[in-house]
Write an enzyme that holds these catalytic residues in place. Structure first.
Site, short mmCIF file in Angstrom:
data_model
loop_
_atom_site.label_atom_id
_atom_site.label_comp_id
_atom_site.label_asym_id
_atom_site.label_seq_id
_atom_site.Cartn_x
_atom_site.Cartn_y
_atom_site.Cartn_z
N LYS A 204 0.84 -1.20 0.00
CA LYS A 204 0.00 0.00 0.00
C LYS A 204 0.88 1.26 0.00
O LYS A 204 0.60 2.22 -0.72
CB LYS A 204 -0.95 -0.04 1.20
N GLN B 4 -4.28 -1.71 9.45
CA GLN B 4 -4.23 -3.02 8.81
C GLN B 4 -4.92 -4.08 9.66
O GLN B 4 -4.62 -4.23 10.84
CB GLN B 4 -2.75 -3.41 8.54
N ASP C 123 -10.25 3.62 3.90
CA ASP C 123 -10.33 2.16 3.71
C ASP C 123 -11.77 1.68 3.96
O ASP C 123 -12.05 0.49 3.83
CB ASP C 123 -9.36 1.48 4.69
#
Ligand code: NAP
Length: 283
Positions: free
Chosen positions: A55, A99, A122
């Protein structure tokens, strides 16, 4: 007839070119400073570390910066919440990625929900999910949003189609079902307690497999002419669907790798650029 291959890798690469230009334009209104995606990695899971690195690399490819925060495995919920709070208040940060998964002592839901909605690039917060489900603008959860972007790019409409999603996780199956519903599909969501899974999958015009088990969805369950989306990725390049026998007889499918995975990362950086534009262009 050979099925249409939904090439997420190619679409992501093409989108990156457009994003590079948008980031360059943003730098001009921000004294040369690019938008920043903050990534938080808790613990030392090698797969998670690889995803975070990928990412960060995607940010660099389009001229954006990433601020990489790495916390030890024993981090508490309170410590992680404090880190997220700092990032929420950091004017230089436009998007925050926590994450998944975090170590088990951490209350992951509380931490996701602590991310400021305008930095939730996200698409993991409950309020973002609720807004998306209600059709109010919000950043979509990156993997299902990436799948919708892929379907749109190939002009595969789901309107009126029977869509079956296998899996109901908060970041994948559930938002996927809501997005398909918003796009006017007739949606069924399956999970580990679903009875007669094969029969349900057999009805589907669009199959979205998010089950997390290699080739669990068998080829003979899937009808001719279906669109097959495989979010799984397992060692040996296997997905959640037994894909090989389908290539001759479905309408379209996502390869593994190179289908859904690149679109997930691409959606994250796409939404970070949008967050940067919202912030910087309003000055
Ligand atoms: P998850 O949280 O483990 O969820 C798996 C879902 O599958 C659960 O809802 C579970 O049902 C359901 N399930 C498990 N066994 C089943 C069975 N025998 N029959 C029917 N349903 C069953 O996983 P996830 O985070 O959603 O990820 C799913 C897959 O997508 C994984 O392979 C993961 O690696 C992949 N993934 C890919 C990307 C990408 O960018 N390509 C991103 C995220 C995830 P219950 O709710 O009843 O337990």
């Amino acid at each position: 007839m050979q099925a249409l291959l939904l090439d997420g890798k190619a679409l992501a690469a093409k989108t990156e070119q457009a994003l590079t230009a948008r980031v360059a334009a943003l730098k001009q209104v921000n004294q040369g400073t690019a938008p920043i995606l903050a990534t938080i990695l808790v613990g030392d899971d090698p797969a998670s570390a690889t995803y975070v690195r990928m990412k960060g690399n995607a940010c660099e490819r389009i001229g954006m910066s990433s601020l990489r925060i790495e916390l030890p495995t024993e981090t508490s919920t309170e410590e992680l919440l404090a880190e997220i709070d700092n990032l929420n208040h950091n004017e230089a940060v436009h998007g925050i990625l926590l994450q998944h998964p975090v170590p088990p002592q951490i209350d992951e839901r509380s931490c996701f929900d602590a991310i400021a909605i305008d930095k939730d690039v996200d698409g993991v917060t409950s309020s973002g999910f609720g807004r998306m489900a209600m059709g109010v603008p919000a950043y979509g959860s990156a993997t299902p949003q990436g799948i919708m972007r892929l379907l749109e790019a190939y002009k595969l409409s789901v309107e009126g189609k029977e869509a079956v999603v296998i899996g109901r996780s908060p970041i994948l199956g559930k938002p996927m079902a809501a997005m398909l519903l918003n796009a006017n599909a007739t949606v069924t969501v399956c999970h580990s307690r679903t009875e007669n899974l094969a029969d349900v999958v057999r009805r589907a015009d669009v199959v979205v497999a998010t089950v997390g088990k290699p080739e669990y969805i068998r080829a003979h369950w899937i009808k001719d002419g279906a669109v097959v989306i495989d979010a799984g990725y397992h060692p040996g390049g296997k997905g959640d669907v037994e894909l090989e026998p389908l290539i001759e007889r479905v309408q379209a499918y996502t390869p593994v790798p190179g289908g859904v995975g690149p679109m997930t990362i691409n959606t994250l950086i796409y939404q970070t650029v949008e967050a940067g534009e919202r912030k910087l262009n309003q000055r």
